[in-house]
Scaffold this motif. Sequence first.
Motif, PDB file in Angstrom:
ATOM      1  N   TRP A 139       8.409  -2.483  28.031  1.00 49.78           N
ATOM      2  CA  TRP A 139       7.465  -3.191  28.903  1.00 49.78           C
ATOM      3  C   TRP A 139       6.524  -2.198  29.579  1.00 49.78           C
ATOM      4  N   LEU A 143       2.520  -2.183  28.910  1.00 51.49           N
ATOM      5  CA  LEU A 143       1.580  -2.354  30.021  1.00 51.49           C
ATOM      6  C   LEU A 143       0.553  -1.233  30.052  1.00 51.49           C
ATOM      7  N   ASP A 160      -1.158 -11.133  26.890  1.00 48.18           N
ATOM      8  CA  ASP A 160      -1.686 -12.155  27.805  1.00 48.18           C
ATOM      9  C   ASP A 160      -0.671 -13.247  28.138  1.00 48.18           C
ATOM     10  N   TYR A 163       2.811 -11.987  29.969  1.00 44.49           N
ATOM     11  CA  TYR A 163       2.777 -11.792  31.421  1.00 44.49           C
ATOM     12  C   TYR A 163       3.358 -13.011  32.141  1.00 44.49           C
ATOM     13  N   SER A 167       6.256 -13.141  34.820  1.00 47.88           N
ATOM     14  CA  SER A 167       6.049 -13.562  36.216  1.00 47.88           C
ATOM     15  C   SER A 167       6.880 -14.798  36.559  1.00 47.88           C
TER      16      SER A 167
END
Length: 284
Positions: A139, A143, A160, A163, A167
């Motif tokens: 990860w 990123l 995209d 994420y 989250s």
Amino acid sequence: MDIGSFTVEVLSEGHFELFKDGHINRSARTSHSGLKPKDPSNSHTAMVGINPILVQSGNQNILLDTGLGWGLDTGSQYTDVSNVCTNLRIFGATPEDITHVILTHLHYDHAAGSSFTNAEAKTQPTFPNATYYVHQQEWDFALEQSEGKQLSYSERYRLDDFYRLVSDGRVTFLSDDSTEIMEGITVVKTGGHTPGHQIVMLESGGEKAYYLGDLLPNEYQLNDYSMEKADIYSLEAKKKKVQLLQQACDEKALLLFYHSGNGQAGHLFKDEDKKYVLAKQLPL
Ligand SMILES: [Zn+2]
């Protein structure tokens, strides 16, 4: 296929053309699985299969990588493709049944099927009841690429949608070199192909299987020790591959290949020329 009490199924999405820049295109289905195109002037470099793996144990359904995800989005132009959901149906399972999703790494050809876009243009997890497992180092690296700090390896990450899963707290990041996700299913960090690349080891009833992700993408590379350009740390990848093949051979383990042209899987052993070969059944 059975590994002790685990049932293992290959969820083949078919054959695709892999271009040098990492893009993947649909390809006419072929009965053979030639990896190198005959015409060297062809712009594509290889034919690849896409084969997520379903492992079933009691009421636990574990998915190893999630495929390209074509046709999952509401209103997708791909209406006639085989993807992880259509393939689960073949084995009598639904996306809701999946309890664990283990991602070897976050390259889109392994991870894009993790989510889809619904009719309200919202990103949703394809497997709403699953915990997704990714290595923390993967990860962090993904990123960095996506934030443009080091663009050379960015083209295979398309984060995209991912994420959103992160989250929403659906992703568990692993930080150890080896983690037992549930009894008999262990994730082992290998690095090499990407810094946080991991493989999956299955153990049950005295039998063993390895799902090697992109560390050993297909059976044609069993006896090929050249360093792969696709690997970010190719020397590390090569060392791990040599070590794991020896280990799997000693254990007569079953090997599962994500990019096999025809969903090939088999138990590993050495023939009289000391070459690795696969057998459908364990050699006696
Ligand atoms: Zn990859």
